[in-house]
Motif scaffolding. Sequence first.
Motif, PDB file in Angstrom:
ATOM      1  N   ILE A 469       0.840  -1.204   0.000  1.00 59.76           N
ATOM      2  CA  ILE A 469       0.000   0.000   0.000  1.00 59.76           C
ATOM      3  C   ILE A 469       0.873   1.252   0.000  1.00 59.76           C
ATOM      4  CG2 ILE A 469      -1.542   1.375   1.463  1.00 59.76           C
ATOM      5  CD1 ILE A 469      -2.962  -1.258   2.182  1.00 59.76           C
ATOM      6  N   GLU A 470       1.906   1.243   0.832  1.00 62.56           N
ATOM      7  CA  GLU A 470       2.804   2.402   0.892  1.00 62.56           C
ATOM      8  C   GLU A 470       3.535   2.592  -0.436  1.00 62.56           C
ATOM      9  OE1 GLU A 470       5.353   1.748   4.215  1.00 62.56           O
ATOM     10  OE2 GLU A 470       3.832   2.276   5.703  1.00 62.56           O
ATOM     11  N   GLU A 471       3.989   1.500  -1.039  1.00 54.42           N
ATOM     12  CA  GLU A 471       4.691   1.589  -2.328  1.00 54.42           C
ATOM     13  C   GLU A 471       3.772   2.152  -3.410  1.00 54.42           C
ATOM     14  OE1 GLU A 471       6.228  -2.223  -3.328  1.00 54.42           O
ATOM     15  OE2 GLU A 471       7.968  -2.075  -1.983  1.00 54.42           O
ATOM     16  N   MET A 472       2.519   1.673  -3.437  1.00 49.36           N
ATOM     17  CA  MET A 472       1.568   2.158  -4.439  1.00 49.36           C
ATOM     18  C   MET A 472       1.306   3.646  -4.254  1.00 49.36           C
ATOM     19  SD  MET A 472      -1.297  -0.836  -5.036  1.00 49.36           S
ATOM     20  CE  MET A 472      -2.054  -0.505  -3.466  1.00 49.36           C
ATOM     21  N   ALA A 473       1.140   4.070  -3.015  1.00 51.43           N
ATOM     22  CA  ALA A 473       0.875   5.488  -2.751  1.00 51.43           C
ATOM     23  C   ALA A 473       2.044   6.350  -3.217  1.00 51.43           C
ATOM     24  CB  ALA A 473       0.601   5.710  -1.265  1.00 51.43           C
ATOM     25  N   ARG A 474       3.267   5.930  -2.881  1.00 55.15           N
ATOM     26  CA  ARG A 474       4.444   6.711  -3.290  1.00 55.15           C
ATOM     27  C   ARG A 474       4.581   6.746  -4.810  1.00 55.15           C
ATOM     28  NH1 ARG A 474       6.772   4.105   1.445  1.00 55.15           N
ATOM     29  NH2 ARG A 474       7.150   5.703   3.050  1.00 55.15           N
ATOM     30  N   PHE A 488      -8.652   9.927   4.536  1.00 56.11           N
ATOM     31  CA  PHE A 488      -9.338   9.442   5.735  1.00 56.11           C
ATOM     32  C   PHE A 488      -8.976   7.989   6.019  1.00 56.11           C
ATOM     33  CE2 PHE A 488     -13.087   7.517   7.851  1.00 56.11           C
ATOM     34  CZ  PHE A 488     -13.000   8.207   9.044  1.00 56.11           C
ATOM     35  N   LEU A 489      -8.955   7.162   4.972  1.00 56.68           N
ATOM     36  CA  LEU A 489      -8.599   5.758   5.173  1.00 56.68           C
ATOM     37  C   LEU A 489      -7.124   5.616   5.529  1.00 56.68           C
ATOM     38  CD1 LEU A 489     -10.583   3.766   2.462  1.00 56.68           C
ATOM     39  CD2 LEU A 489     -11.213   4.344   4.801  1.00 56.68           C
ATOM     40  N   ALA A 490      -6.293   6.520   5.021  1.00 61.00           N
ATOM     41  CA  ALA A 490      -4.859   6.458   5.331  1.00 61.00           C
ATOM     42  C   ALA A 490      -4.622   6.565   6.838  1.00 61.00           C
ATOM     43  CB  ALA A 490      -4.111   7.572   4.605  1.00 61.00           C
ATOM     44  N   LEU A 499       4.420  10.512   4.866  1.00 58.70           N
ATOM     45  CA  LEU A 499       3.668   9.904   3.763  1.00 58.70           C
ATOM     46  C   LEU A 499       2.208  10.318   3.833  1.00 58.70           C
ATOM     47  CD1 LEU A 499       3.413   8.092   1.325  1.00 58.70           C
ATOM     48  CD2 LEU A 499       3.215   6.112   2.853  1.00 58.70           C
ATOM     49  N   TYR A 500       1.648  10.347   5.062  1.00 55.00           N
ATOM     50  CA  TYR A 500       0.249  10.782   5.163  1.00 55.00           C
ATOM     51  C   TYR A 500       0.070  12.185   4.591  1.00 55.00           C
ATOM     52  CZ  TYR A 500      -4.090  12.684   6.659  1.00 55.00           C
ATOM     53  OH  TYR A 500      -5.311  13.302   6.622  1.00 55.00           O
ATOM     54  N   LEU A 501       0.963  13.103   4.943  1.00 54.53           N
ATOM     55  CA  LEU A 501       0.839  14.474   4.461  1.00 54.53           C
ATOM     56  C   LEU A 501       0.959  14.518   2.939  1.00 54.53           C
ATOM     57  CD1 LEU A 501       0.486  17.458   5.056  1.00 54.53           C
ATOM     58  CD2 LEU A 501       2.959  17.621   5.410  1.00 54.53           C
ATOM     59  N   ASP A 502       1.849  13.712   2.373  1.00 55.59           N
ATOM     60  CA  ASP A 502       1.977  13.661   0.913  1.00 55.59           C
ATOM     61  C   ASP A 502       0.680  13.188   0.262  1.00 55.59           C
ATOM     62  OD1 ASP A 502       4.578  14.542   1.028  1.00 55.59           O
ATOM     63  OD2 ASP A 502       5.466  12.539   0.885  1.00 55.59           O
ATOM     64  N   ILE A 503       0.034  12.191   0.877  1.00 52.83           N
ATOM     65  CA  ILE A 503      -1.234  11.659   0.355  1.00 52.83           C
ATOM     66  C   ILE A 503      -2.312  12.734   0.436  1.00 52.83           C
ATOM     67  CG2 ILE A 503      -3.103  10.020   0.818  1.00 52.83           C
ATOM     68  CD1 ILE A 503      -0.874   8.044   1.757  1.00 52.83           C
ATOM     69  N   ALA A 504      -2.433  13.368   1.600  1.00 53.89           N
ATOM     70  CA  ALA A 504      -3.458  14.401   1.779  1.00 53.89           C
ATOM     71  C   ALA A 504      -3.219  15.574   0.835  1.00 53.89           C
ATOM     72  CB  ALA A 504      -3.464  14.884   3.231  1.00 53.89           C
ATOM     73  N   ARG A 505      -1.967  15.983   0.695  1.00 49.98           N
ATOM     74  CA  ARG A 505      -1.644  17.111  -0.181  1.00 49.98           C
ATOM     75  C   ARG A 505      -1.988  16.785  -1.639  1.00 49.98           C
ATOM     76  NH1 ARG A 505       3.525  17.806   1.125  1.00 49.98           N
ATOM     77  NH2 ARG A 505       3.298  19.602   2.520  1.00 49.98           N
ATOM     78  N   ALA A 506      -1.684  15.550  -2.067  1.00 51.36           N
ATOM     79  CA  ALA A 506      -1.974  15.159  -3.459  1.00 51.36           C
ATOM     80  C   ALA A 506      -3.475  15.214  -3.731  1.00 51.36           C
ATOM     81  CB  ALA A 506      -1.435  13.756  -3.733  1.00 51.36           C
ATOM     82  N   TRP A 632     -11.735  15.025   5.583  1.00 50.53           N
ATOM     83  CA  TRP A 632     -11.753  14.154   4.403  1.00 50.53           C
ATOM     84  C   TRP A 632     -12.762  13.019   4.536  1.00 50.53           C
ATOM     85  CZ3 TRP A 632     -10.063  15.203  -0.198  1.00 50.53           C
ATOM     86  CH2 TRP A 632      -8.968  16.049  -0.390  1.00 50.53           C
ATOM     87  N   THR A 633     -13.664  13.067   5.522  1.00 48.43           N
ATOM     88  CA  THR A 633     -14.628  11.977   5.660  1.00 48.43           C
ATOM     89  C   THR A 633     -15.655  12.049   4.539  1.00 48.43           C
ATOM     90  OG1 THR A 633     -15.977  13.311   7.153  1.00 48.43           O
ATOM     91  CG2 THR A 633     -14.351  11.850   8.155  1.00 48.43           C
ATOM     92  N   SER A 634     -16.481  11.015   4.448  1.00 49.59           N
ATOM     93  CA  SER A 634     -17.462  10.927   3.364  1.00 49.59           C
ATOM     94  C   SER A 634     -18.353  12.165   3.327  1.00 49.59           C
ATOM     95  CB  SER A 634     -18.324   9.683   3.556  1.00 49.59           C
ATOM     96  OG  SER A 634     -19.253   9.551   2.516  1.00 49.59           O
ATOM     97  N   GLY A 635     -18.575  12.680   2.135  1.00 46.56           N
ATOM     98  CA  GLY A 635     -19.379  13.887   1.984  1.00 46.56           C
ATOM     99  C   GLY A 635     -18.590  15.155   2.179  1.00 46.56           C
ATOM    100  N   HIS A 636     -17.253  15.053   2.191  1.00 50.82           N
ATOM    101  CA  HIS A 636     -16.409  16.238   2.425  1.00 50.82           C
ATOM    102  C   HIS A 636     -16.683  17.339   1.407  1.00 50.82           C
ATOM    103  CE1 HIS A 636     -13.721  15.586  -0.995  1.00 50.82           C
ATOM    104  NE2 HIS A 636     -13.731  14.298  -0.715  1.00 50.82           N
TER     105      HIS A 636
END
Length: 837
Positions: A469-474, A488-490, A499-506, A632-636
């Motif tokens: 999962i981490e490799e795919m995200a990167r 949210f799932l992260a 890595l979380y911040l990179d995901i959220a920023r993307a 980032w929850t559902s309906g954001h």
Amino acid sequence: REQPPPLLPCGKWAEGRDKREEESMLHRRRRALELVLLILLANILSQGVSKKSKAKGKQINLACPGLSKRDHSDLEKLLLHASRLLNSDVAGAKSCLQVALQQAPNDMSRAQVLYNLAIVTRQAGDIQQALKYIESASSDAIEQWFQGALIRGVIQLESNHVQTSLYSFAVAKRLQPTSVAVYRNLAQAYYNLGEPLQAREVWEEGIVALLEQEECAEGFFNLGLLLREQGSHFRKQSEMNYKAAIRLDPTSSRYRYSYGNLLFDERRMDEAIAMFSSAIRIDPSLEDARNNLGNALRQSGWLREARKVFETGLQLSPTNCNLLLNLGQVFQDLGMLDETRRVADAAYKINPRIVEASILRGSVDYAKGFMREAIERYKEALKLDPTSQQTLLNLGNTYGDLYRQLEARVTNQNSEARKEMRELQNSCIQVYKKMLVLDPIDAQAFLNMVWAQKYACEWANWEENLRRIEEMARMQIKQGKPPSLKPFLALAFPISPTLYLDIARAHAQEEQKNTNPLRRILGALDHSHQLLKPAGKGKSSKLRIAYMSTDLGDHPVGHQAWFSLHDQKRFDVILLALSRNDGSEWWRKNSAMVPDGNFFELGKLGHEISCSDLTRKINKLGVHVLITLNGWTSGHQMDVLSLKPAPIQVEYMGSHDSTGATYIDLFVSDRVATPPEFYNHFTERILSTPDTFFMNEYKQSRAHVPDLADAVYSDVEKLRRDDDLSESYRNIDRTSHGLPSSGMILCNFNQLFKVDPSTFARWMRLLSAVPDAYLWLLRLPSTAEYNLRKEADVYGEQVASRILFSDRIDWSSHLVIKSLANLSLDNPVFNSHTSAV
């Protein structure tokens, strides 16, 4: 609060067909022109055949309808009559040519007749017989004749004898090196062989050869098509070729349509809309351009305009399923689900074998909450195409959502319901596994499978799955794509803060990119709001604060109900409810906590209210501080926030971590929940409160709960005599709730997806070290109980037997009973958050 399953992107589906449609359109046009030209050429050539070739004593076994027996021996008359019959009687034209074949005096004449027989047979749809005719002609004759070599190559290509066709086209090219048809078909042959670079070289050579001819535009156009298909690295070159083609032939609707698709690919929606519109002005019958104009308008947020385009197209072509399905998608975006069903049913009636029609019908059922019906629709679609990843994804997501929906009902705490829920969860996982068999690198399928397993505490291959999962995200971030793992799932996975911040920023950047067209439409929003004027002398001006949330009803966020605690002399509070009244006490309470006229029930964002309409509304309300309670929850509402409808925007309560959005100014927390040394992992400025950042009005509505907690360990009898307490409060004790009367009870009342293997192992070690301790969990979900007990068996029966599971009960009773525990254990990775308050 997972994201809902992605509905069918019908616009994308239709847009993806443009290459095939262009090829088909070119093919139809080429076939019609070649047929006319080649038959005429045969007539001209036949005039050179000596009339002395009549009969020669051959036995005629066939008849040419409409031609006298005397003329059956005249080759010229046979060919001319065949050409006249071609449009009205293809079989008759074929008979005439077969008679002519018996009269051909030499190899060249015979080749010409066989050539025409191949053309007529091809038109009738029998491509294999056409191949037999053309290949039975003398090679020497064909290879001295440009049209013969060309049509032999075309028929070989259409018969999938691609390698053989290359030789025929090479011969045709030698005979006529400035024919656009040669380069078109030769490039197509290389393309079909999977050699796009060779196809490019053919057109590059063709452009040079055709420079002095009008057909040169066709070369630039086809080169643009090929370059576009080779990916984003060639987009600039592709665009240059499209522009060259349009300059050379500004009246070509095809060129403009295809260039519009390139602009659409690059999300340059304003330019794509202009290009599709110009193509339609040139050729109003160009359905694909109209279809993709509607798609581009929809992507830009112009839903009503998109609807008009699709409806106009359907007036011209009522049976165009692309237009119908895309109109259905617009209706769905507008929240017009009955209209969506109507057009989806119409498309299904026209062609029940269109997979997308069944998917759209399923998505309507899903949106209406009819999960079981949606599942049946997706199964119908899979019968048509068992390998459709989109259908499988929707089916797996719907199984999962139905499973979680049933789990959420307190009434489903029985063995029969649990059996069904286990079956649904297993079906969900099996669908994702099937997707991975079809496409082992499908990131979304893999992530959904792991999430479905984690939701029920099924931790097989946990470390390997987490690494992947981490490799795919990167990898996806490196490719400039928002990761399949949503922010949210992260939070549920033990990944690094970086890595979380990179995901959220993307994802935040993707939301901003998607709303760029809307930003141009909305123009500059007013941020010069003045403070509200005081109602009387000596009173201070007010700030207008707006909270927006999907969870103002029966939800842990809605249970907090703090909105009336604002100083009404200093603040004017607005609530923007992005859901509908659920009939709960919390909806009634929250709606009454703000002044009259300040509670807005707006419905679901993207369905009942559009992003642009909500943005305008917030801005026109003159909101100074806009607070999202979703994160980032559902309906954001990140798309709305990216448009900056208010001068100051704040994240509160919805996320445990940064949103990654530069358009959100402040993040409300405290020094315990967010220590200062972690501030560098936030894009927002941290607004740190002196004490806990959680607010609620429990002191007002649940004043007896703190007293109850003390009474459990002191004067229980006094508590039971309190007339102000309900029966459930007066009768509270451990044994009546299935708990041991003595010993230390450790509790965790979170959803069990928040538990990870290392946390559970830590709890088991606690039970091993404290013999009279018990671990009290909720069956949330019930399917996790089996998996957790299996994990606990490793520590021995003495430990495993001290794990207690309770069914869920109503919220008020839960507040009473949870105080029977001695110590609450929170999760270190994904905290309880509002659930613990």
